[in-house]
Design an enzyme around this catalytic site. Structure first.
Site, short mmCIF file in Angstrom:
data_model
loop_
_atom_site.label_atom_id
_atom_site.label_comp_id
_atom_site.label_asym_id
_atom_site.label_seq_id
_atom_site.Cartn_x
_atom_site.Cartn_y
_atom_site.Cartn_z
N LYS A 174 0.88 -1.17 0.00
CA LYS A 174 0.00 0.00 0.00
C LYS A 174 0.92 1.23 0.00
O LYS A 174 1.46 1.61 1.02
CB LYS A 174 -0.89 -0.02 1.25
N GLU A 249 9.30 1.22 11.49
CA GLU A 249 10.39 2.17 11.32
C GLU A 249 9.75 3.54 11.37
O GLU A 249 9.07 3.96 10.45
CB GLU A 249 11.09 1.90 9.98
N CYS A 283 13.67 10.08 7.79
CA CYS A 283 13.51 9.64 9.18
C CYS A 283 14.83 9.75 9.93
O CYS A 283 14.86 10.04 11.11
CB CYS A 283 12.97 8.23 9.23
N GLU A 381 9.85 15.75 16.01
CA GLU A 381 10.24 15.61 14.61
C GLU A 381 9.48 16.62 13.76
O GLU A 381 8.26 16.65 13.77
CB GLU A 381 9.92 14.19 14.14
#
Ligand code: NAI
Ligand code: MG
Length: 478
Positions: A174, A249, A283, A381
């Site tokens: 997906k 992750e 990331c 973040e």
């Protein structure tokens, strides 16, 4: 340029979305629609999982060397189309064209690397004494689900699908709704190369409409997810329902620690690369620089000068930095800039939308200076081209600040003192540590998080653990 339409790729065939709807994908440099993909739902997911399940026994039972050959063919075929794939990746995501090329070639490299492992990942024999023969088998999991983010659209499919297929699993992917195109180009290529129907399936759609039913489907055997902590948490809860293993992750707020003994020009170049690559939408971005107090002024001055020279532009013009991927991401950066200013951070470079663009989700490469560890811009973040600069007086303080966030994905160290580098490499809570080169490593090196950056490892041989389960066979000799 004509807009391309893609249906789902299910059981080797282009399949109209059951609900009939389509999703526009836009070029974030121009805000123009470049493609439309199916708006998937639970029906589409069900069909894809069913196809992957049906394809599994034959794919599993194929000789490993034959699976490997097909995957090697795929690697070469991706390389042969690098220009076409890179162009679409750039149009879909805004990435500078040379970066897209690099990511497409790295996708090929994942297929090559894991093709090489397909016939070399052995079980063991375990000594139980003369009356026993004991051995382990590494069996594939079955149907693997891959929920992919938008920051490295094609590359991340390679990263998790390549080891999954190499080990004899089938896959349902997906893609992210913002960047679905290259997944479809990969599907086209696999169809051309004669991959058996159902081995690789792609269903597009929104997270809640297509992602959620995929992760909740009782007939998948494991889930690999890369994305936000919030969605990771939801996926882990969903997976708990059917006791399915997950690899998560998630994000990071990774420190890049710069000591006074290092070459400052090197540190400046690497700090810049660490935060501005892919417009900070990485990331493992080095989104916090921790610089030793006595070189702080010199470092910030040099870094600001360099930052002001970075050319921002449309992906197709191969600038040094492209736009953010979406309006949401742009707004997130804008909000965090406001938070940083409010908290008392000083803007040493950038800080605004570049005035020359009327359209597109552009943001200037930005440095927030005089950031302190408790500020939100030092803890959370941002996922954009915004660097937080903090200072420290000694190694102990650097370590405390570096480890003082909820994340633990990667960490950089710049020093010429080997003992200091080794002490920090030992004590940093991070899945990857870089010494004297940010982002050092490659497809070969295991990657994943400590703490809320997630768990499980992708890349390298380590990733094969995710896509196999071990069976022990103990035989008593009588
Ligand atoms: P997200 O985590 O919601 O999206 C990632 C993928 O998960 C997409 O394919 C999405 O459709 C899917 N998804 C969303 N909700 C789902 C659900 N309930 N069940 C199954 N799949 C679902 O991330 P989003 O909203 O695109 O970005 C938000 C923030 O997440 C970013 O600002 C960034 O901080 C972080 N992020 C981190 C990434 C990383 O590489 N670790 C990648 C992308 C985003
Ligand atoms: Mg797009």
């Amino acid at each position: 340029m004509s807009v391309r339409d893609f249906q789902h790729f299910i059981n080797g065939e282009w399949t109209a979305p059951a609900g009939g709807g389509m999703i526009d994908s836009i070029d974030p440099s121009t805000e123009d629609v470049i493609a439309r993909v199916g708006r998937g739902n639970a029906h589409d997911i069900n069909a894809a999982v069913g196809a992957a399940r049906a394809a599994f026994p034959a794919w599993r039972d194929k000789k490993p060397k034959d699976r490997a050959r097909l995957l090697f063919d795929l690697a070469r075929a991706i390389e042969a189309r690098v220009d076409e794939f890179a162009k679409w990746e750039t149009l879909d995501s805004g990435k500078p064209l040379p970066r897209s090329r690099g990511e497409v070639l790295s996708t090929a490299r994942y297929f090559e690397f894991y093709a090489g492992a397909a016939d070399k990942y052995y079980g063991e024999t375990i000594p139980l004494g003369a009356d026993y023969i004991d051995f382990t088998l590494r069996e594939p999991m079955g149907v693997t689900a891959h929920i992919v983010p938008w920051n490295f659209p094609m590359n991340m499919i390679g990263r998790s699908v390549a080891p999954a297929l190499a080990m004899g699993n089938t896959a349902v992917v997906k893609p992210a709704e913002q960047t679905p195109v290259t997944a479809m180009l990969l599907a086209e290529l696999m169809q051309e190369l004669g991959f058996p129907a159902g081995v690789f399936n792609v269903v597009n759609g929104y997270g809640t409409e297509a992602g959620a039913p995929l992760t909740a489907h009782p007939d998948i055997d494991c889930i690999t997810f890369t994305g936000s902590v919030e969605t990771g948490r939801i996926i882990m809860k969903t997976a708990a329902e059917h006791i399915k293993p997950v690899v998560l992750e998630l994000g990071g707020k990774s420190p890049n620690i710069i000591f006074a003994d290092t070459d400052l020009d090197l540190a400046v170049a690497e700090a810049s690369k660490g935060i501005f690559s892919n417009t900070g939408q990485v990331c493992s971005a080095g989104s916090r620089v921790l610089v030793e107090a006595r070189v702080r002024d010199a470092f910030v001055e040099k870094l600001a000068a360099r930052t002001n020279q970075i050319k921002v532009g449309r992906g197709m013009d191969s600038p040094e930095m492209g736009p953010l991927v979406s309006r949401e991401q742009y707004e997130r950066v804008e909000i965090y800039m406001g938070i940083g200013r409010e908290e008392g951070a000083e803007v040493a470079a950038g800080g605004n939308r570049p005035p020359e663009f009327e359209k597109g989700f552009f943001w200037q490469p930005t440095i927030l200076d005089r950031v302190t560890p408790e500020m939100r811009v030092a803890q959370e973040e941002i996922f954009g081209p915004v660097l937080a600069v903090l200072t420290f007086d000694d190694e102990a303080e650097a370590l405390e600040i570096a480890n003082g966030v909820k994340y633990g994905l990667v960490a950089g160290i710049f020093t010429n003192d080997i003992n200091r580098a080794m002490r920090l490499a030992r004590d940093l809570k991070a899945g990857q540590v870089y010494v004297n080169e940010y982002f050092a490593g490659g497809e070969e090196t295991p990657f994943g998080g400590y703490k809320q950056s997630g768990f499980g490892r992708e890349k390298g041989l380590e990733a094969l653990i995710n896509y196999t389960q071990v069976k022990n066979v103990a035989i008593r000799i009588r």
